[in-house]
Design a protein around this motif. Structure first.
Motif, short mmCIF file in Angstrom:
data_model
loop_
_atom_site.label_atom_id
_atom_site.label_comp_id
_atom_site.label_asym_id
_atom_site.label_seq_id
_atom_site.Cartn_x
_atom_site.Cartn_y
_atom_site.Cartn_z
N VAL A 1 -22.80 -15.86 -9.81
CA VAL A 1 -22.43 -14.48 -9.54
C VAL A 1 -21.10 -13.94 -9.98
O VAL A 1 -20.19 -14.84 -9.60
CB VAL A 1 -22.39 -14.28 -7.93
N ALA A 2 -20.83 -12.90 -10.70
CA ALA A 2 -19.31 -12.74 -11.07
C ALA A 2 -18.63 -12.41 -9.74
O ALA A 2 -19.32 -11.62 -8.84
CB ALA A 2 -19.47 -11.40 -12.07
N CYS A 3 -17.42 -12.75 -9.64
CA CYS A 3 -16.94 -12.47 -8.54
C CYS A 3 -15.22 -12.51 -8.83
O CYS A 3 -14.71 -12.89 -9.89
CB CYS A 3 -16.95 -13.23 -7.28
N GLU A 4 -14.83 -11.91 -7.65
CA GLU A 4 -13.39 -11.85 -7.69
C GLU A 4 -12.80 -12.11 -6.37
O GLU A 4 -13.46 -11.66 -5.14
CB GLU A 4 -12.63 -10.27 -8.10
N ALA A 5 -12.01 -13.10 -5.95
CA ALA A 5 -11.55 -13.46 -4.69
C ALA A 5 -9.86 -13.07 -4.71
O ALA A 5 -9.37 -13.90 -5.32
CB ALA A 5 -12.01 -14.67 -4.21
N ARG A 6 -9.37 -12.35 -3.52
CA ARG A 6 -8.07 -12.10 -3.40
C ARG A 6 -7.74 -12.44 -2.04
O ARG A 6 -8.63 -12.00 -1.04
CB ARG A 6 -7.71 -10.89 -3.75
N VAL A 7 -6.43 -12.88 -1.88
CA VAL A 7 -5.66 -12.80 -0.56
C VAL A 7 -4.99 -11.61 -0.52
O VAL A 7 -4.12 -11.53 -1.57
CB VAL A 7 -4.94 -14.42 -0.32
N VAL A 8 -5.02 -10.94 0.42
CA VAL A 8 -4.21 -9.74 0.51
C VAL A 8 -3.61 -9.88 1.98
O VAL A 8 -4.15 -10.20 3.04
CB VAL A 8 -5.35 -8.39 0.69
N GLN A 9 -2.37 -9.63 1.81
CA GLN A 9 -1.25 -9.46 3.06
C GLN A 9 -0.97 -8.13 3.39
O GLN A 9 -0.53 -7.32 2.85
CB GLN A 9 -0.24 -10.18 2.68
N GLY A 10 -1.30 -7.64 4.88
CA GLY A 10 -1.02 -6.45 5.11
C GLY A 10 -2.14 -6.08 6.33
O GLY A 10 -2.74 -6.94 6.89
N LYS A 11 -2.17 -4.75 6.71
CA LYS A 11 -2.98 -4.28 7.62
C LYS A 11 -4.21 -4.31 7.37
O LYS A 11 -4.79 -3.67 6.12
CB LYS A 11 -2.56 -2.87 8.29
N ALA A 12 -5.34 -5.23 7.72
CA ALA A 12 -6.66 -5.06 7.47
C ALA A 12 -7.54 -3.95 7.05
O ALA A 12 -8.15 -4.00 6.25
CB ALA A 12 -7.44 -5.91 8.77
N LEU A 13 -7.46 -3.25 8.19
CA LEU A 13 -8.30 -1.83 7.65
C LEU A 13 -7.77 -1.08 6.54
O LEU A 13 -8.50 -0.76 5.82
CB LEU A 13 -8.33 -0.82 9.13
N ALA A 14 -6.33 -0.88 6.70
CA ALA A 14 -5.77 -0.34 5.50
C ALA A 14 -6.05 -0.96 3.93
O ALA A 14 -6.40 -0.26 3.00
CB ALA A 14 -4.19 -0.18 5.47
N GLU A 15 -5.99 -2.20 4.12
CA GLU A 15 -6.27 -3.08 2.71
C GLU A 15 -7.94 -2.88 2.37
O GLU A 15 -7.97 -2.82 1.06
CB GLU A 15 -5.82 -4.53 3.06
N LEU A 16 -8.69 -2.86 3.30
CA LEU A 16 -10.09 -2.86 2.88
C LEU A 16 -10.34 -1.53 2.35
O LEU A 16 -11.14 -1.18 1.62
CB LEU A 16 -10.95 -3.03 4.27
N VAL A 17 -9.85 -0.23 3.12
CA VAL A 17 -9.98 1.06 2.53
C VAL A 17 -9.62 1.10 1.07
O VAL A 17 -10.17 1.82 0.15
CB VAL A 17 -9.18 2.13 3.74
N ALA A 18 -8.22 0.70 1.05
CA ALA A 18 -7.59 0.52 -0.34
C ALA A 18 -8.42 -0.32 -1.38
O ALA A 18 -8.58 0.44 -2.47
CB ALA A 18 -6.18 -0.11 -0.22
N ALA A 19 -9.08 -1.33 -0.96
CA ALA A 19 -9.82 -2.19 -2.01
C ALA A 19 -11.12 -1.25 -2.29
O ALA A 19 -11.75 -1.47 -3.34
CB ALA A 19 -10.14 -3.59 -1.21
N SER A 20 -11.60 -0.57 -1.32
CA SER A 20 -12.99 0.03 -1.51
C SER A 20 -12.71 1.16 -2.44
O SER A 20 -13.67 1.87 -3.11
CB SER A 20 -13.50 0.42 -0.05
N ALA A 21 -11.62 1.59 -2.84
CA ALA A 21 -11.64 2.93 -3.52
C ALA A 21 -11.76 2.51 -5.22
O ALA A 21 -11.82 2.06 -5.84
CB ALA A 21 -10.16 3.58 -3.91
#
Length: 109
Positions: free
Chosen positions: A89-109
């Motif tokens: 499966v093609a994937c990208e895995a990242r470690v993101v530091q910050g507020k969880a909800l804000a980072e998820l919303v930003a990543a979904s854009a």
């Protein structure tokens, strides 16, 4: 047809189940997965009262806790990459530091 899946990763049984479902879905649909391991510094080292003169100790302790959390998060991301590779499966895995909800919303854009 779904092209991309966004998945939050951690070490809980619920996350393992979600990861398994997402991988199965990605295989059947030919979708790629972006896995995010979220590290919120405010949750890793919350504010707490310290005695006078202990601020340097608290800062050092918080720094060490954050470094450990980031290292643990990278291990989770690496295991996810290996699982994706095993299932082709093609994937990208990242470690993101910050507020969880804000980072998820930003990543979904």
């Amino acid at each position: 047809m779904l092209k991309r899946i966004l998945l939050a990763l951690d070490v809980t049984p619920a996350s393992a189940s979600a990861q398994n479902h997402a991988l199965n879905f990605a295989v059947s649909e030919g979708a790629a997965i972006t896995g995010l391991v979220l590290v919120d510094p405010d949750l890793v080292s919350p504010a707490e009262p310290v005695p006078l003169g202990a601020d340097a100790y608290k800062q050092h302790k918080d720094s060490m806790l954050l470094q450990k959390a980031l290292a643990d998060a990278e291990a989770v991301a690496q295991r996810f990459r290996a699982e994706c590779l095993a299932r082709k499966v093609a994937c990208e895995a990242r470690v993101v530091q910050g507020k969880a909800l804000a980072e998820l919303v930003a990543a979904s854009a």
